[in-house]
Motif scaffolding. Structure first.
Motif, PDB file in Angstrom:
ATOM      1  N   GLU A  59       0.833  -1.205   0.000  1.00  0.00           N
ATOM      2  CA  GLU A  59       0.000   0.000   0.000  1.00  0.00           C
ATOM      3  C   GLU A  59       0.865   1.251   0.000  1.00  0.00           C
ATOM      4  O   GLU A  59       0.546   2.238  -0.656  1.00  0.00           O
ATOM      5  CB  GLU A  59      -0.928   0.010   1.217  1.00  0.00           C
ATOM      6  N   ALA A  60       1.968   1.210   0.737  1.00  0.00           N
ATOM      7  CA  ALA A  60       2.881   2.353   0.785  1.00  0.00           C
ATOM      8  C   ALA A  60       3.525   2.582  -0.573  1.00  0.00           C
ATOM      9  O   ALA A  60       3.639   3.724  -1.033  1.00  0.00           O
ATOM     10  CB  ALA A  60       3.949   2.129   1.856  1.00  0.00           C
ATOM     11  N   GLU A  61       3.946   1.505  -1.225  1.00  0.00           N
ATOM     12  CA  GLU A  61       4.538   1.626  -2.552  1.00  0.00           C
ATOM     13  C   GLU A  61       3.526   2.206  -3.533  1.00  0.00           C
ATOM     14  O   GLU A  61       3.858   3.074  -4.347  1.00  0.00           O
ATOM     15  CB  GLU A  61       5.045   0.264  -3.030  1.00  0.00           C
ATOM     16  N   ALA A  62       2.293   1.731  -3.465  1.00  0.00           N
ATOM     17  CA  ALA A  62       1.245   2.247  -4.340  1.00  0.00           C
ATOM     18  C   ALA A  62       1.003   3.731  -4.077  1.00  0.00           C
ATOM     19  O   ALA A  62       0.859   4.524  -5.010  1.00  0.00           O
ATOM     20  CB  ALA A  62      -0.049   1.451  -4.145  1.00  0.00           C
ATOM     21  N   ALA A  63       0.993   4.118  -2.806  1.00  0.00           N
ATOM     22  CA  ALA A  63       0.761   5.519  -2.453  1.00  0.00           C
ATOM     23  C   ALA A  63       1.873   6.417  -2.992  1.00  0.00           C
ATOM     24  O   ALA A  63       1.610   7.524  -3.476  1.00  0.00           O
ATOM     25  CB  ALA A  63       0.646   5.670  -0.940  1.00  0.00           C
ATOM     26  N   VAL A  64       3.110   5.941  -2.943  1.00  0.00           N
ATOM     27  CA  VAL A  64       4.231   6.740  -3.451  1.00  0.00           C
ATOM     28  C   VAL A  64       4.143   6.865  -4.968  1.00  0.00           C
ATOM     29  O   VAL A  64       4.400   7.938  -5.526  1.00  0.00           O
ATOM     30  CB  VAL A  64       5.581   6.125  -3.009  1.00  0.00           C
ATOM     31  N   LEU A  65       3.757   5.800  -5.654  1.00  0.00           N
ATOM     32  CA  LEU A  65       3.584   5.875  -7.109  1.00  0.00           C
ATOM     33  C   LEU A  65       2.479   6.861  -7.484  1.00  0.00           C
ATOM     34  O   LEU A  65       2.622   7.648  -8.429  1.00  0.00           O
ATOM     35  CB  LEU A  65       3.268   4.492  -7.685  1.00  0.00           C
ATOM     36  N   VAL A  66       1.394   6.841  -6.730  1.00  0.00           N
ATOM     37  CA  VAL A  66       0.289   7.775  -6.992  1.00  0.00           C
ATOM     38  C   VAL A  66       0.739   9.210  -6.713  1.00  0.00           C
ATOM     39  O   VAL A  66       0.402  10.134  -7.457  1.00  0.00           O
ATOM     40  CB  VAL A  66      -0.959   7.386  -6.169  1.00  0.00           C
ATOM     41  N   ARG A  80       2.153  14.514  -8.956  1.00  0.00           N
ATOM     42  CA  ARG A  80       3.084  15.627  -9.198  1.00  0.00           C
ATOM     43  C   ARG A  80       3.260  15.855 -10.694  1.00  0.00           C
ATOM     44  O   ARG A  80       3.261  16.991 -11.168  1.00  0.00           O
ATOM     45  CB  ARG A  80       4.438  15.341  -8.559  1.00  0.00           C
ATOM     46  N   LEU A  81       3.415  14.761 -11.439  1.00  0.00           N
ATOM     47  CA  LEU A  81       3.563  14.881 -12.889  1.00  0.00           C
ATOM     48  C   LEU A  81       2.285  15.429 -13.526  1.00  0.00           C
ATOM     49  O   LEU A  81       2.339  16.262 -14.431  1.00  0.00           O
ATOM     50  CB  LEU A  81       3.923  13.519 -13.497  1.00  0.00           C
ATOM     51  N   ALA A  85       2.547   9.038 -20.501  1.00  0.00           N
ATOM     52  CA  ALA A  85       2.963   7.644 -20.325  1.00  0.00           C
ATOM     53  C   ALA A  85       3.453   7.395 -18.903  1.00  0.00           C
ATOM     54  O   ALA A  85       3.123   6.372 -18.298  1.00  0.00           O
ATOM     55  CB  ALA A  85       4.047   7.276 -21.333  1.00  0.00           C
ATOM     56  N   LEU A  86       4.223   8.331 -18.369  1.00  0.00           N
ATOM     57  CA  LEU A  86       4.736   8.170 -17.002  1.00  0.00           C
ATOM     58  C   LEU A  86       3.596   8.145 -15.988  1.00  0.00           C
ATOM     59  O   LEU A  86       3.588   7.323 -15.067  1.00  0.00           O
ATOM     60  CB  LEU A  86       5.715   9.295 -16.672  1.00  0.00           C
ATOM     61  N   ILE A  87       2.645   9.036 -16.165  1.00  0.00           N
ATOM     62  CA  ILE A  87       1.487   9.108 -15.261  1.00  0.00           C
ATOM     63  C   ILE A  87       0.697   7.809 -15.321  1.00  0.00           C
ATOM     64  O   ILE A  87       0.336   7.227 -14.292  1.00  0.00           O
ATOM     65  CB  ILE A  87       0.604  10.330 -15.606  1.00  0.00           C
ATOM     66  N   SER A  88       0.453   7.334 -16.531  1.00  0.00           N
ATOM     67  CA  SER A  88      -0.316   6.107 -16.732  1.00  0.00           C
ATOM     68  C   SER A  88       0.391   4.891 -16.131  1.00  0.00           C
ATOM     69  O   SER A  88      -0.234   4.064 -15.451  1.00  0.00           O
ATOM     70  CB  SER A  88      -0.559   5.888 -18.227  1.00  0.00           C
TER      71      SER A  88
END
Length: 119
Positions: free
Chosen positions: A20-27, A32-33, A105-108
Motif C-alpha cells: 500500500e505504501a509503494e502504491a501511495a508513493v507511485l500515486v 506531481r507529474l 505515459a509516465l502518469i499512466s
C-alpha cells in the motif's frame, strides 16, 4: 535513522502495508507529474522536481526487482527492469525536450502499477 527507514516507520505507524505504501508513493509521483502537465505553461519550473521525485521512486523499484533475492518470478523481474528503463529514458527525453504530452505515459504507468499493487 536513514530517510528510508524513517519513511517505513511512518508507514507502519499509519497502518499501511508495504505494498500500500509503494502504491501511495507511485500515486504521489503521478500526481506531481499530472499537476505539471495540467498547468504546463505555469509549471515548467517544477518539471525537474517532479521528474526527480519520479526517478527516485523508480530507482527503488528497479533496484528491488534487480536484487538476487527478489521473490518475484524471473519474467516479472525482467519486465519491471525493462519498464524502468523505459521510464528513465522518457524522463531524460522530457528534460531534454520538454513537452506536456510526454508525461502521459509516465502518469499512466505509475497509476497502473499502483493499481496492481493494491489488488
Amino acid at each position: 535513522m536513514s530517510y528510508g527507514a524513517s519513511a517505513y516507520a511512518r508507514v507502519s505507524q499509519a497502518g499501511m502495508s508495504p505494498r500500500e505504501a509503494e502504491a501511495a508513493v507511485l500515486v504521489k509521483a503521478a500526481a506531481r507529474l499530472q499537476t505539471v502537465q495540467t498547468d504546463w505553461d505555469n509549471q515548467k519550473g517544477v518539471l525537474a522536481e517532479a521528474l526527480n521525485f519520479n526517478q527516485k521512486v523508480w530507482a527503488v523499484i528497479a533496484g528491488a526487482a534487480a536484487e538476487p533475492d527478489c521473490p518475484l518470478p524471473e519474467p516479472i523481474k525482467a519486465s519491471i527492469v525493462q519498464l524502468s528503463v523505459f521510464v528513465f529514458r522518457r524522463m531524460v527525453d522530457t528534460l531534454i525536450e520538454p513537452e506536456a504530452d510526454k508525461l502521459s505515459a509516465l502518469i499512466s504507468i505509475n497509476h497502473n502499477l499502483a493499481a496492481g499493487l493494491r489488488s
